[in-house]
Design an enzyme around this catalytic site. Structure first.
Site, short mmCIF file in Angstrom:
data_model
loop_
_atom_site.label_atom_id
_atom_site.label_comp_id
_atom_site.label_asym_id
_atom_site.label_seq_id
_atom_site.Cartn_x
_atom_site.Cartn_y
_atom_site.Cartn_z
N HIS A 179 -2.69 -23.83 43.24
CA HIS A 179 -4.26 -23.96 42.91
C HIS A 179 -4.35 -25.58 43.46
O HIS A 179 -3.57 -26.43 43.30
CB HIS A 179 -4.43 -23.83 41.47
CG HIS A 179 -4.53 -22.76 40.89
ND1 HIS A 179 -5.13 -22.23 39.72
CD2 HIS A 179 -4.07 -21.48 41.45
CE1 HIS A 179 -4.99 -21.04 39.68
NE2 HIS A 179 -4.32 -20.58 40.70
N GLU A 212 -6.05 -28.25 41.99
CA GLU A 212 -5.54 -29.11 41.17
C GLU A 212 -4.26 -29.75 41.07
O GLU A 212 -3.83 -30.66 41.11
CB GLU A 212 -5.98 -28.75 39.77
CG GLU A 212 -7.78 -28.60 39.48
CD GLU A 212 -7.67 -26.82 39.43
OE1 GLU A 212 -7.30 -26.23 40.43
OE2 GLU A 212 -8.26 -26.44 38.57
N CYS A 240 -8.05 -23.54 35.09
CA CYS A 240 -7.56 -22.45 34.43
C CYS A 240 -6.40 -23.14 33.43
O CYS A 240 -6.07 -24.37 33.48
CB CYS A 240 -6.57 -21.32 35.47
SG CYS A 240 -5.33 -22.20 36.07
N CYS A 296 -3.90 -25.17 35.25
CA CYS A 296 -4.20 -26.71 35.61
C CYS A 296 -4.65 -27.76 34.78
O CYS A 296 -4.56 -28.88 34.86
CB CYS A 296 -5.28 -26.53 36.97
SG CYS A 296 -4.68 -25.67 38.29
#
Lengths: 168, 168
Positions: free
Chosen positions: A55, A57, A85, A88
């Site tokens: 992801h 992040e 999420c 993260c």
């Protein structure tokens, strides 16, 4: 030179999100900032790398750790176009990120208040201050346009009798 | 050849944990298993890499994704010696891991029931079945011995008038 503002840093995160969208990834981008400088950038690469951990992040945090030569991102702020999420948000707690600025809310997986609120939970050994809704419309419109594009391509492929595009 | 059991896979995760301890990392290890085969291994590398995302589970998931050439770890089980933190529990949800077997509970950061229960939360788009307490004593003893060693070294350094070892 005028000092950069949170809006400027979210613009950088939005640029990362667009970079993801251009290559067919769900357009989400993030930057990590310390002392007014961007020290880590990332955009979603899940499909290209076929790696569920990549992801925006996570990639921005990893680059920031490399920049500072430490896993402790104290006094660092993370800007991300979509509410993080749980993975993260957890990564931000682990990295001791100071503040998280996010754009659009994520009602399906948001862990900064929408479904759970990990970042403010006082039971963890670190809390991340949260500022939501920064350039939320721009962040949200990027996502909406992306998924509209996917649906349009699928529809066109179906009408042409071709197999649908890979599901994202 | 006899089929391998959950105990055997946790033994492999414990071996990973010991590999972390040997190099001075907090001894936590993980493996990902599919169809009776280990397809991903990882041990905590936070200090060596100075990267807060490099928990055992993240590394094991990344290797499993590489092995299968997909980010979807459906029908895969993850074995980890310590109850996962929010980041790692979130990574399991994102990867669609089927089951998580863990060893010792983590009352300070556990996200599989101790502080929060992310893996079973029906609001997320995937739930991971959880089996806790598998070889919990072995997993816990590894951690206790590690931190006792750290404290003993610090005490000895203090008595010898040296600066203490780097904090872990």
């Amino acid at each position: 030179m005028a000092e950069l503002t949170p809006d400027d840093f979210m613009a950088a995160a939005l640029a990362e999100a667009r970079a993801a969208g251009v290559i067919g990834e769900v357009p989400i981008g993030a930057v990590v900032v310390k002392d007014g400088q961007i020290i880590g950038r990332g955009h979603n690469l899940r499909e290209h790398a076929q790696d569920s951990t990549l992801h925006a992040e996570i990639l921005a945090i990893q680059e920031a750790c490399m920049t500072l030569h430490t896993w402790r991102l104290e006094d660092c702020d993370l800007y991300v176009t979509l509410e993080p999420c749980p993975m993260c948000a957890g990564a931000m707690i682990n990295a001791r990120v100071r503040r998280c600025f996010y754009g659009a809310k994520d009602p399906k997986a948001g862990a900064a208040g929408s479904l759970v609120d990990l970042l403010s939970d006082p039971r963890f050994n670190h809390q991340v201050q949260v500022v939501g809704g920064l350039r939320a419309r721009d962040s949200g419109e990027l996502l909406v346009a992306f998924f509209q594009g996917i649906r349009a391509k699928r529809k066109a492929a179906k009408q042409a009798g071709q197999s649908p595009e890979k599901q994202v």
